[in-house]
Design a protein around this motif. Structure first.
Motif, PDB file in Angstrom:
ATOM      1  N   ALA A 177       0.832  -1.214   0.000  1.00  0.00           N
ATOM      2  CA  ALA A 177       0.000   0.000   0.000  1.00  0.00           C
ATOM      3  C   ALA A 177       0.860   1.254   0.000  1.00  0.00           C
ATOM      4  CB  ALA A 177      -0.935   0.000   1.198  1.00  0.00           C
ATOM      5  N   GLY A 178       2.116   1.121   0.417  1.00  0.00           N
ATOM      6  CA  GLY A 178       3.010   2.271   0.440  1.00  0.00           C
ATOM      7  C   GLY A 178       3.719   2.544  -0.869  1.00  0.00           C
ATOM      8  N   PHE A 179       3.473   1.710  -1.893  1.00  0.00           N
ATOM      9  CA  PHE A 179       4.117   1.952  -3.187  1.00  0.00           C
ATOM     10  C   PHE A 179       3.486   3.174  -3.840  1.00  0.00           C
ATOM     11  CE2 PHE A 179       5.057   1.245  -7.685  1.00  0.00           C
ATOM     12  CZ  PHE A 179       6.394   0.892  -7.630  1.00  0.00           C
ATOM     13  N   SER A 180       4.300   4.129  -4.243  1.00  0.00           N
ATOM     14  CA  SER A 180       3.762   5.428  -4.686  1.00  0.00           C
ATOM     15  C   SER A 180       3.498   5.519  -6.181  1.00  0.00           C
ATOM     16  CB  SER A 180       4.728   6.549  -4.284  1.00  0.00           C
ATOM     17  OG  SER A 180       6.000   6.351  -4.886  1.00  0.00           O
ATOM     18  N   GLY A 181       4.057   4.613  -6.973  1.00  0.00           N
ATOM     19  CA  GLY A 181       3.919   4.715  -8.419  1.00  0.00           C
ATOM     20  C   GLY A 181       2.732   3.964  -8.973  1.00  0.00           C
ATOM     21  N   ARG A 182       2.525   4.141 -10.284  1.00  0.00           N
ATOM     22  CA  ARG A 182       1.430   3.446 -10.961  1.00  0.00           C
ATOM     23  C   ARG A 182       1.761   1.951 -11.050  1.00  0.00           C
ATOM     24  NH1 ARG A 182      -1.578   5.814 -16.218  1.00  0.00           N
ATOM     25  NH2 ARG A 182      -2.492   7.033 -14.531  1.00  0.00           N
ATOM     26  N   MET A 183       0.746   1.121 -10.852  1.00  0.00           N
ATOM     27  CA  MET A 183       0.908  -0.333 -10.828  1.00  0.00           C
ATOM     28  C   MET A 183      -0.074  -0.979 -11.802  1.00  0.00           C
ATOM     29  SD  MET A 183       0.783  -0.693  -6.652  1.00  0.00           S
ATOM     30  CE  MET A 183       1.707  -2.225  -6.470  1.00  0.00           C
ATOM     31  N   VAL A 184       0.301  -2.137 -12.310  1.00  0.00           N
ATOM     32  CA  VAL A 184      -0.600  -2.941 -13.146  1.00  0.00           C
ATOM     33  C   VAL A 184      -0.572  -4.376 -12.650  1.00  0.00           C
ATOM     34  CG1 VAL A 184      -0.879  -4.017 -15.417  1.00  0.00           C
ATOM     35  CG2 VAL A 184      -0.588  -1.557 -15.247  1.00  0.00           C
ATOM     36  N   GLU A 185      -1.755  -4.913 -12.382  1.00  0.00           N
ATOM     37  CA  GLU A 185      -1.869  -6.335 -12.085  1.00  0.00           C
ATOM     38  C   GLU A 185      -2.100  -7.074 -13.401  1.00  0.00           C
ATOM     39  OE1 GLU A 185      -4.045  -9.218  -8.910  1.00  0.00           O
ATOM     40  OE2 GLU A 185      -5.379  -7.846 -10.003  1.00  0.00           O
ATOM     41  N   MET A 186      -1.210  -8.012 -13.696  1.00  0.00           N
ATOM     42  CA  MET A 186      -1.315  -8.823 -14.904  1.00  0.00           C
ATOM     43  C   MET A 186      -1.897 -10.174 -14.509  1.00  0.00           C
ATOM     44  SD  MET A 186       1.827  -9.711 -17.461  1.00  0.00           S
ATOM     45  CE  MET A 186       1.655 -10.706 -18.928  1.00  0.00           C
ATOM     46  N   GLY A 187      -3.021 -10.533 -15.099  1.00  0.00           N
ATOM     47  CA  GLY A 187      -3.691 -11.735 -14.656  1.00  0.00           C
ATOM     48  C   GLY A 187      -4.325 -12.538 -15.776  1.00  0.00           C
ATOM     49  N   ARG A 188      -4.768 -13.745 -15.418  1.00  0.00           N
ATOM     50  CA  ARG A 188      -5.460 -14.654 -16.336  1.00  0.00           C
ATOM     51  C   ARG A 188      -4.651 -14.890 -17.621  1.00  0.00           C
ATOM     52  NH1 ARG A 188      -8.336 -15.766 -12.392  1.00  0.00           N
ATOM     53  NH2 ARG A 188     -10.522 -16.346 -12.587  1.00  0.00           N
ATOM     54  N   PHE A 189      -3.328 -14.945 -17.476  1.00  0.00           N
ATOM     55  CA  PHE A 189      -2.464 -15.150 -18.636  1.00  0.00           C
ATOM     56  C   PHE A 189      -2.595 -16.599 -19.103  1.00  0.00           C
ATOM     57  CE2 PHE A 189       1.281 -16.133 -21.014  1.00  0.00           C
ATOM     58  CZ  PHE A 189       1.664 -14.950 -21.629  1.00  0.00           C
ATOM     59  N   CYS A 190      -2.819 -16.784 -20.385  1.00  0.00           N
ATOM     60  CA  CYS A 190      -2.864 -18.149 -20.916  1.00  0.00           C
ATOM     61  C   CYS A 190      -2.494 -18.152 -22.388  1.00  0.00           C
ATOM     62  CB  CYS A 190      -4.232 -18.792 -20.708  1.00  0.00           C
ATOM     63  SG  CYS A 190      -5.571 -18.023 -21.630  1.00  0.00           S
ATOM     64  N   VAL A 191      -1.941 -19.285 -22.824  1.00  0.00           N
ATOM     65  CA  VAL A 191      -1.608 -19.547 -24.220  1.00  0.00           C
ATOM     66  C   VAL A 191      -2.429 -20.750 -24.667  1.00  0.00           C
ATOM     67  CG1 VAL A 191       0.223 -20.204 -25.836  1.00  0.00           C
ATOM     68  CG2 VAL A 191       0.726 -18.617 -23.954  1.00  0.00           C
ATOM     69  N   HIS A 192      -2.934 -20.709 -25.880  1.00  0.00           N
ATOM     70  CA  HIS A 192      -3.712 -21.841 -26.405  1.00  0.00           C
ATOM     71  C   HIS A 192      -2.892 -23.123 -26.271  1.00  0.00           C
ATOM     72  CE1 HIS A 192      -6.026 -24.374 -29.089  1.00  0.00           C
ATOM     73  NE2 HIS A 192      -6.939 -23.420 -29.214  1.00  0.00           N
ATOM     74  N   PRO A 193      -3.460 -24.170 -25.682  1.00  0.00           N
ATOM     75  CA  PRO A 193      -2.697 -25.409 -25.441  1.00  0.00           C
ATOM     76  C   PRO A 193      -2.109 -26.046 -26.692  1.00  0.00           C
ATOM     77  CG  PRO A 193      -4.728 -25.419 -24.174  1.00  0.00           C
ATOM     78  CD  PRO A 193      -4.814 -24.235 -25.093  1.00  0.00           C
ATOM     79  N   ASP A 194      -2.673 -25.770 -27.856  1.00  0.00           N
ATOM     80  CA  ASP A 194      -2.166 -26.361 -29.095  1.00  0.00           C
ATOM     81  C   ASP A 194      -1.076 -25.522 -29.756  1.00  0.00           C
ATOM     82  OD1 ASP A 194      -3.967 -28.449 -28.803  1.00  0.00           O
ATOM     83  OD2 ASP A 194      -5.516 -27.456 -30.009  1.00  0.00           O
ATOM     84  N   CYS A 195      -0.722 -24.400 -29.142  1.00  0.00           N
ATOM     85  CA  CYS A 195       0.265 -23.490 -29.723  1.00  0.00           C
ATOM     86  C   CYS A 195       1.500 -23.434 -28.817  1.00  0.00           C
ATOM     87  CB  CYS A 195      -0.326 -22.086 -29.880  1.00  0.00           C
ATOM     88  SG  CYS A 195      -1.807 -22.026 -30.911  1.00  0.00           S
ATOM     89  N   ASN A 196       2.649 -23.814 -29.350  1.00  0.00           N
ATOM     90  CA  ASN A 196       3.857 -23.838 -28.532  1.00  0.00           C
ATOM     91  C   ASN A 196       4.998 -23.001 -29.112  1.00  0.00           C
ATOM     92  OD1 ASN A 196       4.548 -25.420 -30.694  1.00  0.00           O
ATOM     93  ND2 ASN A 196       4.811 -27.319 -29.520  1.00  0.00           N
ATOM     94  N   ASP A 197       4.662 -22.021 -29.934  1.00  0.00           N
ATOM     95  CA  ASP A 197       5.657 -21.131 -30.532  1.00  0.00           C
ATOM     96  C   ASP A 197       6.148 -20.137 -29.479  1.00  0.00           C
ATOM     97  OD1 ASP A 197       7.143 -19.339 -32.022  1.00  0.00           O
ATOM     98  OD2 ASP A 197       5.643 -19.089 -33.597  1.00  0.00           O
ATOM     99  N   ALA A 198       7.439 -20.101 -29.216  1.00  0.00           N
ATOM    100  CA  ALA A 198       8.004 -19.184 -28.216  1.00  0.00           C
ATOM    101  C   ALA A 198       7.758 -17.721 -28.575  1.00  0.00           C
ATOM    102  CB  ALA A 198       9.504 -19.439 -28.064  1.00  0.00           C
ATOM    103  N   ASP A 199       7.524 -17.441 -29.862  1.00  0.00           N
ATOM    104  CA  ASP A 199       7.273 -16.058 -30.264  1.00  0.00           C
ATOM    105  C   ASP A 199       5.953 -15.530 -29.706  1.00  0.00           C
ATOM    106  OD1 ASP A 199       9.629 -15.686 -31.611  1.00  0.00           O
ATOM    107  OD2 ASP A 199       8.813 -16.175 -33.591  1.00  0.00           O
ATOM    108  N   ILE A 200       5.050 -16.426 -29.320  1.00  0.00           N
ATOM    109  CA  ILE A 200       3.790 -15.981 -28.717  1.00  0.00           C
ATOM    110  C   ILE A 200       4.070 -15.286 -27.390  1.00  0.00           C
ATOM    111  CG2 ILE A 200       1.591 -16.733 -27.735  1.00  0.00           C
ATOM    112  CD1 ILE A 200       1.604 -19.018 -29.798  1.00  0.00           C
TER     113      ILE A 200
END
Length: 246
Positions: A92-115
């Motif tokens: 709560a003491g962090f003074s800067g702008r923050m972003v929560e990154m969530g629900r990250f997922c990659v399609h299970p049939d896609c394994n290209d590292a470039d994604i």
């Protein structure tokens, strides 16, 4: 409405969701990737920005998605998804702008590292455009059996615990206190093989984690709170990320 393109690299395009149809597509991919019985959606979806990574050579197939909840400072952290599972009062003491990154997922049939590279390039573009100073979220291990990940947790304890000033405290009823319980030296190769790709990327950039993992039986995962202070990313890593984002 113009498409809010964050990144276009090779066959992949990352853009912000522009409609309910886009958000529904992200929820459908999450449901498939996470293997949940019901549609993966919650009240935070309408408050978040959603990033869609599409394969432009395959009829704009959605191959990856994640959502971002932007906060102007740490005093807003109680409205994050992570705050359901962790006591984040220290942040709560962090003074800067923050972003929560969530629900990250990659399609299970896609394994290209470039994604994954496209996803991080899009995140980098968003961070730069919006003056974000910290990324955070929950990084998940598949399943709830801690024995599979003891080397990974031992490495997190030895090398990647949060600074004391930001350390999340226990809130969830079912947790694995790996920092207190583990006394083993990690097998580094085995640890990295067991480390989730998203968490591995956070760590390579200087990210840190909570001293315990939450056992989430609803999602069939173990997860650790993960933070990344943008100012602490090594310069060489920043240059690589910005090169991808340009």
């Amino acid at each position: 409405m113009a498409t809010a393109v964050l990144l276009s690299k090779g066959r992949y395009r990352a853009r912000l969701a522009q409609s309910a149809v886009d958000i529904n597509a992200a929820q459908a991919l999450r449901t498939f990737a996470f293997g949940t019985q019901q549609l993966d959606s919650d009240a935070l979806d309408v408050r978040c920005s959603h990033v869609l990574v599409e394969d432009m050579r395959d009829e704009q197939q959605l191959v990856c998605c994640f959502r971002m909840l932007t906060m102007d400072h740490g005093r807003e952290i109680g409205r994050s998804y992570s705050a359901q599972f962790y006591d984040l009062s220290a942040l709560a003491g962090f003074s800067g702008r923050m972003v929560e990154m969530g629900r990250f997922c990659v399609h299970p049939d896609c394994n290209d590292a470039d994604i994954l590279r496209a996803a991080w390039g899009a995140m980098t573009a968003y961070v730069d455009q919006n003056g974000v100073e910290m990324l955070f979220g929950c990084s998940s291990f598949a399943g709830t059996e801690t024995e599979h990940y003891l080397d990974a947790f031992a490495m997190l304890k030895d090398r990647h615990l949060a600074p004391k000033r930001w350390l999340p405290r226990v809130k969830a009823p079912d947790v694995f206190r790996f920092a207190a319980r583990l006394r083993r030296r990690p097998d580094v190769k085995r640890a990295m093989l067991r480390m989730p790709p998203l968490l591995r990327t956070y760590l390579l950039m200087g990210g840190w984690v909570s001293d315990h993992a939450v056992v989430d039986r609803h999602m069939n995962t173990l997860h650790v709170f993960t933070g990344l202070e943008i100012g602490a990313i090594p310069p060489a890593r920043k240059r690589l990320l910005r090169a991808v984002a340009e």
